[in-house]
Design an enzyme around this catalytic site. Structure first.
Site, PDB file in Angstrom:
ATOM      1  CG  MET A  99      -9.932  15.332 -85.782  1.00 33.70           C
ATOM      2  SD  MET A  99      -9.217  14.590 -84.284  1.00 33.70           S
ATOM      3  CE  MET A  99      -7.562  15.326 -84.319  1.00 33.70           C
ATOM      4  N   GLY A 187      -9.310  21.155 -81.755  1.00 33.08           N
ATOM      5  CA  GLY A 187      -9.122  21.341 -83.187  1.00 33.08           C
ATOM      6  C   GLY A 187      -7.743  20.966 -83.680  1.00 33.08           C
ATOM      7  CB  SER A 188      -5.721  18.794 -83.847  1.00 30.38           C
ATOM      8  OG  SER A 188      -6.697  17.975 -83.226  1.00 30.38           O
ATOM      9  NE  ARG A 189      -3.112  17.431 -91.830  1.00 33.27           N
ATOM     10  CZ  ARG A 189      -2.366  18.189 -92.617  1.00 33.27           C
ATOM     11  NH1 ARG A 189      -2.695  19.444 -92.840  1.00 33.27           N
ATOM     12  NH2 ARG A 189      -1.276  17.706 -93.184  1.00 33.27           N
TER      13      ARG A 189
END
Length: 219
Positions: A99, A187-189
């Protein structure tokens, strides 16, 4: 009309204080210099947009595993689920959805079931698109047990900018497919570990819509 609809999506409650802080700073900036104030307006609007929480239409058919996050499929590979979940030490197909700061960051359950375990582990803050982020970064892992006893692991991974993982659910809760269970700020995953023998139905680089895009079919 389309742009207006994009920015007027409902905002998740987690974003209210951030929008409030940005708005307060914007007022101060206007008192200093109007140019700075308008920059503040832009940042406040962006913050509202970041925390948007649109409704999603989740597929009704049972057995479909949907994406837990908006973003791009960054990796599809075999990997063992996080040890802290207590799942079998067996390599499963892992689908990683990255993301960016422009994606909606509300996370949704990939499948209906009961949360058998939740485990938080502190860690580093490498770029979430890197493979080592799965092992080294701060993460929050969930094991969802389906009605037939099979399990799926979902892992929220903090990234280079993201420093706050939020999980709304608790061990023992029952989730519906596509139900909101958490978010990660800025912001990440998300990693999804499919049950043994289940093949992915997505490709690298494919765009994902949380709660809608089908990752795999259990049937």
């Amino acid at each position: 009309m389309k742009m207006r609809d994009t920015f007027l999506k409902p905002m998740h409650p987690e974003g209210r204080k951030f929008v409030g802080i940005f708005a307060a700073i914007t007022v101060i900036l206007f008192l200093i210099w109007s140019v700075l104030g308008w920059i503040g307006v832009g940042l406040t609007v962006w913050c509202y947009y970041f925390f948007r929480d649109p409704e999603r239409v989740t597929p009704a058919r049972e057995g479909l595993i949907v994406s837990p996050a908006d973003g791009i499929v960054s990796m599809i590979e075999k990997s063992v689920p996080p040890a802290e979940l207590g799942m079998p030490d067996q390599a499963l197909t892992r689908i990683s959805v990255f993301m960016s700061v422009f994606n909606c960051h509300v996370n949704r359950a990939p499948i209906a079931g009961r949360i058998a375990a939740i485990a938080y582990r502190p860690g580093k803050f490498f770029n979430a698109s890197l493979d080592k982020a799965s092992a080294d970064n701060e993460r929050n892992s969930l094991c969802i047990e389906m009605a037939d006893g099979r399990q799926i692991a979902v892992v929220q991974i903090a990234g280079l900018v993201a420093r706050r993982i939020v999980c709304f659910s608790s061990t023992g809760d029952t989730l519906r497919t596509g139900e909101r269970f958490g978010l990660i700020r800025f912001g990440s995953r998300l990693d999804v570990y499919l049950p043994e023998g289940v093949e992915p139905m997505v490709d690298l680089g494919q765009t994902m819509i949380a709660g809608e895009t089908v990752l795999a079919d259990l049937q």
